[in-house]
Design an enzyme around this catalytic site. Structure first.
Site, PDB file in Angstrom:
ATOM      1  CD  GLU A 129      -3.009  -1.008   0.222  1.00 37.92           C
ATOM      2  OE1 GLU A 129      -2.988   0.078  -0.508  1.00 37.92           O
ATOM      3  OE2 GLU A 129      -3.887  -1.816  -0.072  1.00 37.92           O
ATOM      4  CG  ASP A 275      -5.465  -7.371  -8.017  1.00 33.98           C
ATOM      5  OD1 ASP A 275      -4.545  -7.439  -7.211  1.00 33.98           O
ATOM      6  OD2 ASP A 275      -6.640  -6.395  -7.574  1.00 33.98           O
ATOM      7  CD  GLU A 369     -14.737  -5.107  -1.330  1.00 36.36           C
ATOM      8  OE1 GLU A 369     -13.585  -4.884  -0.647  1.00 36.36           O
ATOM      9  OE2 GLU A 369     -15.126  -4.418  -2.207  1.00 36.36           O
ATOM     10  CD  GLU A 387     -10.230  -1.474  -8.191  1.00 37.59           C
ATOM     11  OE1 GLU A 387      -9.298  -1.276  -7.581  1.00 37.59           O
ATOM     12  OE2 GLU A 387     -11.542  -1.178  -7.591  1.00 37.59           O
ATOM     13  CB  THR A 473      -2.169  -0.724  -9.693  1.00 35.59           C
ATOM     14  OG1 THR A 473      -3.508  -1.423  -9.367  1.00 35.59           O
ATOM     15  CG2 THR A 473      -1.441  -0.605  -8.311  1.00 35.59           C
TER      16      THR A 473
END
Length: 874
Positions: A129, A275, A369, A387, A473
């Site tokens: 993160e 991902d 989710e 996304e 991302t």
């Protein structure tokens, strides 16, 4: 081989060559401007409330109008590892301010970061993160500051954000101090990796995305600063993940041991945990021009489309048994994947999956989710993830279909209607009830408003050419000019693919011209409509329609036929959904709230209980695998195919000799009606195709024609006992005592071996038995062998290859696998094919000994290879 400098424009070609396709009414310029301005207003609402009520805290709590400070608020577990007391939201938002033409606010924000933010806090943060949000935010901010400085603004800027970025990069580097090169998941910003007292240095596992989503930020940092250390560490981590991929499926698991490289979680998908690993392989090639990244991405992508993609669904599988589903639900993070497919140039599946996601969004206002394969809520939260908006933007860029502008409008309206609160935008705690959660994550400002603004903005609205940048991302902007930055200072990187030739067939160098891709303007719409219809049918609201029975008794489990349209309609009314899985199984799921009435819901529950009892009865006896041994010339028993047993008919384990006979193809091939070639099938073993009716029904039809046995061949192309658990064929719920012949099941690969042999040699004799027979014990076969040949071709051992370590997915109450061709997994033999398909075996008896030697050598080689493959898999 083309060089990266010439390849970058090719990958960006998709955006330049997108043609305006009129699939629906074109949105007027005024309407687009109105929506663009609405995006800016919404951003201002979120950003200003953060600055007014939360700064310098990391994030805004929009329900209580205060900042979230780690340690002062109740712990939320791993979610809080993104917070490092470094004004996370401000840093994450820097390049959004620049993109939205807020130059004054951007300059002020940069000055605040330089003045207020400290990176040496004694706090443990997530490496992943912190890299994508903070390091990426500082690099994106630096890129924008340089751009503005070159245009005559912010002339005071002297790379201060870049200096901060390097400081942060150095604080993250201790996490990479492992034998594998994979980083620890957490690091202390002040003390590095210290030990258990700081929750660092003791972890053993990390997610694939956590270790594989470093290269863009670290490589950019290296190329901006000239220090090759960062890029080298990120490359090493990616190399290790590539080496640890499952070699047969070319898939990676979700969680890996950072020390041993063993997969801890072996489920594989394109959502949470994996991902952005795939995303960064593709984007690393675009940004850095290294051919290996493209090779790796294309290799993975081929496997994703083969095993995980079940258009429009994307379902997790097991890396060692990729035809075995790992779960029956999807998480919302996979919504980025259509956007990545656009970069890949694979537009059709991108349209299909995006449409499925849009229909789910319209049903629940937001993407839950997680949601099931029949599009119902699995996890009800929605933390304002971007996304779906990201994929919407990329699809609009590729197709110029105004439909995607309308999708963007829906996203805007839902955010304003359901998530907007006086102090910002609040995450949804439950999309079903509309309840809120007191959080507004930094990625909402970093990503959501970027993609929505770009979707509605005209080219002249943008302060720079966005095509000159690549999105990380976290949607941070890195200039493509970094691809030509000198990395001559870089030390030699250990190449994990040294000696491995790059297969040029895996390189798809250019994106397609959308003008050629969509010659019919209605093409994208035609792809979307069936998906819209499928989601609508599975998500009908309860009504007061007729009861399922209409005066008739409700449908009983033992009477159900999966290919009966009337039965399927009755299921729908009872709230029961039917899903055809990729491996050929059928899954039934019941949701009482979707039944047409309370009485129908009760009927549905009763039906599911009966079906589970029926399935349980069928699972009581797990039968061992059987063998189909080709005993005729020129195979002589050396080809043994692994077969699944049936829970009815002749029990081959109680037969000392098995059933031996010549094979012939039944007509009709599915065996679902009386055979038209019964006179040929009589006295032979019938070959049947799986599907369209129950196994027991097939057995009855060939038995009536006089067959002595049957072999059902899977119709799922590519299935094999190498990659899927074997099946035992279940009955149809009725008494099957009338079936007395043996029935075995072959996967597609093994069945094709038998069909090809029949095509080549016309008359093929097989032995159906509980295990392969020793060639030397069968007197009838020995008549075909000379004395000299006995030691070679007549005494072949056919020991089964043990797969007892292979596990199968346990069924739950909601995963009752029943219906058409209902089957259960069993432990299996291997299958091996010693005959070279490219060379016809010798048939001259004078050279028989030589031919047998050759066959034996081939067999031994193939058997060893198969055993090694099984060892690698396990």
């Amino acid at each position: 081989m083309l060089h990266s400098a010439t390849m970058l424009p090719a990958f960006l070609l998709l955006f330049f060559m997108g043609t305006s396709i009129r699939l629906s009414e074109t949105m007027s310029r005024d309407e687009r401007n109105k929506l663009r301005n609405q995006v800016v207003e919404m951003f201002d609402h979120a950003y200003q409330n953060y600055m007014d009520h939360a700064y310098p805290a990391d994030e805004l709590m929009p329900l209580t109008c205060r900042g979230r400070v780690r340690g002062l608020e109740p712990s939320r577990g791993d979610i809080d590892d993104a917070l490092g007391k470094f004004s996370l939201t401000l840093i994450d938002t820097l390049d959004t301010l620049a993109l939205l033409n807020k130059t004054v606010e951007f300059e002020e924000a940069v000055r605040r970061v330089l003045k207020d933010v400290r990176l040496d806090n004694d706090i443990v943060v997530s490496v992943f993160e912190t890299n994508i949000r903070v390091l990426g935010g500082l690099l994106g901010g630096h890129s924008m500051a340089i751009m503005l400085k070159e245009s005559g603004q912010m002339l005071w800027y002297q790379n201060e954000l870049l200096h901060m970025a390097k400081d942060l990069g150095l604080r993250l580097l201790p996490a990479f101090n492992t034998s594998s090169g994979l980083p620890y998941p957490r690091v202390n910003l002040r003390y590095g990796v210290r030990g258990p007292e700081t929750r660092t240095g003791t972890e053993t596992d990390t997610c694939t995305a956590c270790a594989g989503t470093i290269i863009l930020e670290f490589a950019a940092l290296s190329r901006f600063t000239g220090d090759p250390t960062f890029e080298a560490h990120a490359r090493r981590a990616l190399d290790f993940l590539w080496e640890k991929r499952q070699r047969n499926s070319n898939l990676v698991g979700t969680t890996i041991n950072i020390h041993s490289g063993e997969w801890v979680r072996r489920d594989s998908g394109v959502g949470a945990g994996i991902d952005s690993y795939y995303e960064y392989l593709m984007k690393a090639y675009i940004l850095l021009g290294d051919d290996q990244y493209l090779h790796r991405f294309n290799t993975h992508y081929a496997s994703i489309m083969k095993y995980i993609s079940q258009p429009p669904l994307l379902l997790d599988v097991h890396i060692h048994k990729p035809l075995l589903p790992a779960r029956t639900w999807m998480d919302s993070l996979l919504a980025f994947f259509p956007g990545l497919q656009v970069l890949k140039g694979d537009i059709r599946p991108a349209i299909e999956t995006h449409e499925m996601l849009y229909q789910v969004t319209k049903k629940h206002n937001f993407l839950p989710e997680a949601f099931t394969t029949d599009f119902r809520v699995h996890w009800a939260q929605h933390p304002l993830r971007p996304e779906f908006a990201e994929s919407t933007y990329f699809l609009y860029k590729a197709t110029r279909d105004p439909y995607y502008l309308e999708v963007g409008r829906t996203v805007l309206e839902n955010l304003n209607r359901y998530a907007r609160v006086p102090c910002g935008f609040a995450a949804m705690k439950d999309v079903r009830t509309g309840s809120h959660e007191d959080r507004m994550d930094s990625f909402f400002l970093a990503e959501m408003f970027k993609y929505l603004f770009l979707l509605f903005a005209e080219e002249e609205d943008l302060p720079f050419n966005v095509e000159d940048y690549i999105f990380t991302t976290e949607a941070h902007l890195l200039p493509l000019s970094l691809s030509t930055a000198s990395n001559s200072q870089a030390p030699p990187v250990v190449n994990s693919m040294a000696g491995e030739d790059l297969d040029d067939s895996n390189f798809e160098w250019t994106c397609p011209n959308t003008r050629l891709l969509f010659p019919d303007p209605a093409f994208p719409r035609n792809l979307r409509e069936p998906i819209r219809s499928a989601v609508d049918k599975s998500c009908l609201r309860p009504t007061i329609h007729r009861e399922p029975g209409m005066g008739r008794p409700p449908l009983r489990a033992q009477d159900f036929m999966a290919n009966n349209p009337e039965h399927l309609e009755l299921l729908r009314r009872m709230g029961v959904s039917l899903i055809h899985l990729k491996d050929g199984r059928v899954q039934l799921v019941q949701h009482a709230t979707q039944a047409v009435s309370a009485v129908a819901a009760e009927d549905g529950m009763r039906f599911m209980q009966e079906m589970m009892e029926l399935s349980s009865q069928q699972q009581k006896e797990q039968l061992p695998p059987r063998a189909v041994q080709i005993v005729s010339h020129p195979f002589f028993g050396r080809v043994v195919l692994t077969a699944g047993p049936a829970q009815f008919g002749m029990d081959l384990s109680k037969s000392s000799s098995g059933v031996r006979g010549f094979v012939t193809v039944a007509e009709p091939y599915n065996g679902c009606s009386e055979l038209s070639n019964g006179e040929i099938v009589a006295g032979r073993i019938a070959l049947l195709q799986r599907g369209q009716c129950m196994f027991a029904e097939k057995a009855r039809h060939i038995q009536k024609a006089g067959a002595i046995g049957g072999i059902v061949i899977d119709d799922n192309e590519g299935s094999s006992s190498d990659t899927a658990p074997l099946f035992q064929m279940a009955g149809d719920g009725r008494s099957t005592d009338d079936v007395t012949l043996p029935l075995l099941f072959l996967f597609h690969k093994e069945g094709n071996i038998l069909l090809e042999a029949l095509k080549e040699y016309k008359e093929v004799e097989v032995l159906l038995s509980d295990k392969a027979r020793d060639r030397g014990t069968d007197g009838a076969e020995e008549e075909d062998c000379s004395t000299e040949e006995k030691d070679h071709s007549c005494s072949t051992s056919s020991e089964p290859v043990d797969q007892s370590q292979v596990t199968t997915q346990e069924q739950t109450a909601e995963d009752s696998v029943v219906g058409e061709d209902s089957v259960q997994p069993v432990e299996g033999l291997g299958s091996y094919v010693p005959v070279d398909e490219g060379e016809e075996p010798a048939v001259d008896r004078d050279s028989g000994s030589q031919s047998a030697d050759s066959l034996m050598a081939d067999w031994q080689e193939d058997l060893e290879a198969f055993k090694q493959m099984e060892k690698d898999e396990l």
